[in-house]
Structure formats: structure tokens, C-alpha cells
Design an enzyme around this catalytic site. Structure first.
Site, PDB file in Angstrom:
ATOM      1  N   HIS A 128      38.628  47.719  47.984  1.00  0.00           N
ATOM      2  CA  HIS A 128      39.920  47.194  47.520  1.00  0.00           C
ATOM      3  C   HIS A 128      39.686  46.066  46.524  1.00  0.00           C
ATOM      4  O   HIS A 128      38.625  45.460  46.515  1.00  0.00           O
ATOM      5  CB  HIS A 128      40.739  46.684  48.710  1.00  0.00           C
ATOM      6  CG  HIS A 128      41.152  47.774  49.639  1.00  0.00           C
ATOM      7  ND1 HIS A 128      40.337  48.217  50.656  1.00  0.00           N
ATOM      8  CD2 HIS A 128      42.275  48.537  49.688  1.00  0.00           C
ATOM      9  CE1 HIS A 128      40.953  49.206  51.307  1.00  0.00           C
ATOM     10  NE2 HIS A 128      42.122  49.412  50.738  1.00  0.00           N
ATOM     11  N   CYS A 161      33.247  37.228  52.319  1.00  0.00           N
ATOM     12  CA  CYS A 161      34.110  38.184  53.017  1.00  0.00           C
ATOM     13  C   CYS A 161      33.300  39.204  53.819  1.00  0.00           C
ATOM     14  O   CYS A 161      33.857  39.910  54.642  1.00  0.00           O
ATOM     15  CB  CYS A 161      35.047  38.888  52.036  1.00  0.00           C
ATOM     16  SG  CYS A 161      34.226  40.066  50.935  1.00  0.00           S
ATOM     17  N   HIS A 204      36.280  56.763  47.812  1.00  0.00           N
ATOM     18  CA  HIS A 204      36.836  55.454  48.181  1.00  0.00           C
ATOM     19  C   HIS A 204      35.715  54.427  48.077  1.00  0.00           C
ATOM     20  O   HIS A 204      34.622  54.618  48.602  1.00  0.00           O
ATOM     21  CB  HIS A 204      37.366  55.497  49.617  1.00  0.00           C
ATOM     22  CG  HIS A 204      37.736  54.166  50.159  1.00  0.00           C
ATOM     23  ND1 HIS A 204      38.885  53.506  49.791  1.00  0.00           N
ATOM     24  CD2 HIS A 204      37.103  53.353  51.044  1.00  0.00           C
ATOM     25  CE1 HIS A 204      38.946  52.345  50.432  1.00  0.00           C
ATOM     26  NE2 HIS A 204      37.866  52.236  51.197  1.00  0.00           N
ATOM     27  N   CYS A 226      36.210  44.100  46.317  1.00  0.00           N
ATOM     28  CA  CYS A 226      35.567  44.053  47.628  1.00  0.00           C
ATOM     29  C   CYS A 226      35.160  45.489  47.974  1.00  0.00           C
ATOM     30  O   CYS A 226      36.011  46.322  48.286  1.00  0.00           O
ATOM     31  CB  CYS A 226      36.563  43.476  48.631  1.00  0.00           C
ATOM     32  SG  CYS A 226      35.905  43.232  50.256  1.00  0.00           S
ATOM     33  N   ARG A 253      38.672  40.024  42.801  1.00  0.00           N
ATOM     34  CA  ARG A 253      37.569  40.249  43.744  1.00  0.00           C
ATOM     35  C   ARG A 253      37.586  41.718  44.136  1.00  0.00           C
ATOM     36  O   ARG A 253      38.438  42.155  44.902  1.00  0.00           O
ATOM     37  CB  ARG A 253      37.710  39.371  44.984  1.00  0.00           C
ATOM     38  CG  ARG A 253      36.673  39.684  46.069  1.00  0.00           C
ATOM     39  CD  ARG A 253      36.749  38.706  47.232  1.00  0.00           C
ATOM     40  NE  ARG A 253      38.049  38.591  47.830  1.00  0.00           N
ATOM     41  CZ  ARG A 253      38.465  39.242  48.937  1.00  0.00           C
ATOM     42  NH1 ARG A 253      37.641  40.059  49.563  1.00  0.00           N
ATOM     43  NH2 ARG A 253      39.687  39.054  49.403  1.00  0.00           N
ATOM     44  N   ASP A 256      41.961  37.060  44.247  1.00  0.00           N
ATOM     45  CA  ASP A 256      41.443  35.764  44.689  1.00  0.00           C
ATOM     46  C   ASP A 256      39.988  35.567  44.270  1.00  0.00           C
ATOM     47  O   ASP A 256      39.231  34.861  44.917  1.00  0.00           O
ATOM     48  CB  ASP A 256      41.601  35.610  46.204  1.00  0.00           C
ATOM     49  CG  ASP A 256      40.823  36.662  46.996  1.00  0.00           C
ATOM     50  OD1 ASP A 256      40.166  37.539  46.388  1.00  0.00           O
ATOM     51  OD2 ASP A 256      40.881  36.615  48.232  1.00  0.00           O
TER      52      ASP A 256
END
Length: 133
Positions: free
Chosen positions: A108, A68, A105, A122, A120, A112
Site C-alpha cells: 500500500h 513500520c 499485490h 509500504c 511511503r 506520510d
């Protein structure tokens, strides 16, 4: 909740502690471009900590290649150190991940990922600092 005391700082204090990109991502919820972050293809063993407060977030043995463009992990080191919130920006409904100690932050989480969790996480590289073992 994490056993660590909550870290709160003024906007000016965060700006002096973080680089402009770290500040944009960690405090303003920006996202670094895919395949550009320091840790997206990083393989060294160690712990990934919050760039803002140093809280341990992810271990290298939970990191996997998701293609990704961002570092991906199948589980946090300590679930109490991360917090989930609903994110409805950009016309999507996603689950945002934040540091539970300083509210930075991180990225996310998606459903999957690989076993054993199927998740995951990410995460923006710029939200992390790496500590080798």
C-alpha cells in the site's frame, strides 16, 4: 502503462512459479507479518523487482527506514510499472499498489513519507526480489 507486455498466467502456473507465501501475498493479497520480511532492514544498493514477473519496481536509493516493519520507498523506479487501486478491506480505505505488468499485490502507499514525494510505499518483502548493482 509500462512498455513491458502484460504477463498473465493461470492460477496453476502462478502456484508452480511462486512459493506458498509469495503466492498468498502476490496473488491473494495477503500480508507478511511486520519485521519478518527479508528486505525490511535491507541496505544493499540495487533494484527491487516484482517477484512474479521481474519488473523493476523500486531502487535502493528511494528506500528509507519508516519503522513500520516493511520495506518502505518514497517513489517507484518507474511510475508506469505500478498501479494504484482503492482497497476497502479490513474496515479501512487504503491505496493498494500492484505490479502494472502482472497484477501482483505489492502493498500500500500512504501520504506520510519523507521528501521529496511525501509518500511511503509500504511493500511486502515477499513481493520483491532484489538485484544488487
Amino acid at each position: 502503462m509500462s512498455d513491458r507486455p502484460k504477463v498473465t498466467k493461470s492460477d496453476a502456473e502462478w502456484r508452480t512459479l511462486l512459493t506458498p507465501m509469495q503466492y498468498a501475498v502476490a496473488r491473494e493479497k495477503a500480508t507478511e507479518r511486520a519485521f519478518t520480511g527479508e528486505y525490511w532492514s535491507h541496505r544493499e544498493p540495487g533494484i527491487y523487482r516484482c517477484v512474479a514477473c521481474g519488473t523493476p519496481l523500486f531502487a535502493s536509493d528511494t528506500k528509507f527506514e519508516s519503522a513500520c516493519g516493511w520495506p518502505s520507498y518514497f517513489a517507484p523506479l518507474d511510475p508506469d510499472n505500478v498501479r494504484e487501486e482503492v482497497d476497502t478491506t479490513h474496515g479501512m480505505v487504503r491505496t493498494e499498489i500492484l505490479c502494472n505488468v502482472c497484477d501482483a499485490h505489492l502493498g500500500h502507499v500512504f501520504e506520510d513519507g519523507p521528501p521529496p514525494t511525501g509518500l511511503r510505499y509500504c511493500i511486502n518483502s515477499v513481493s520483491l526480489k532484489f538485484e544488487p548493482v
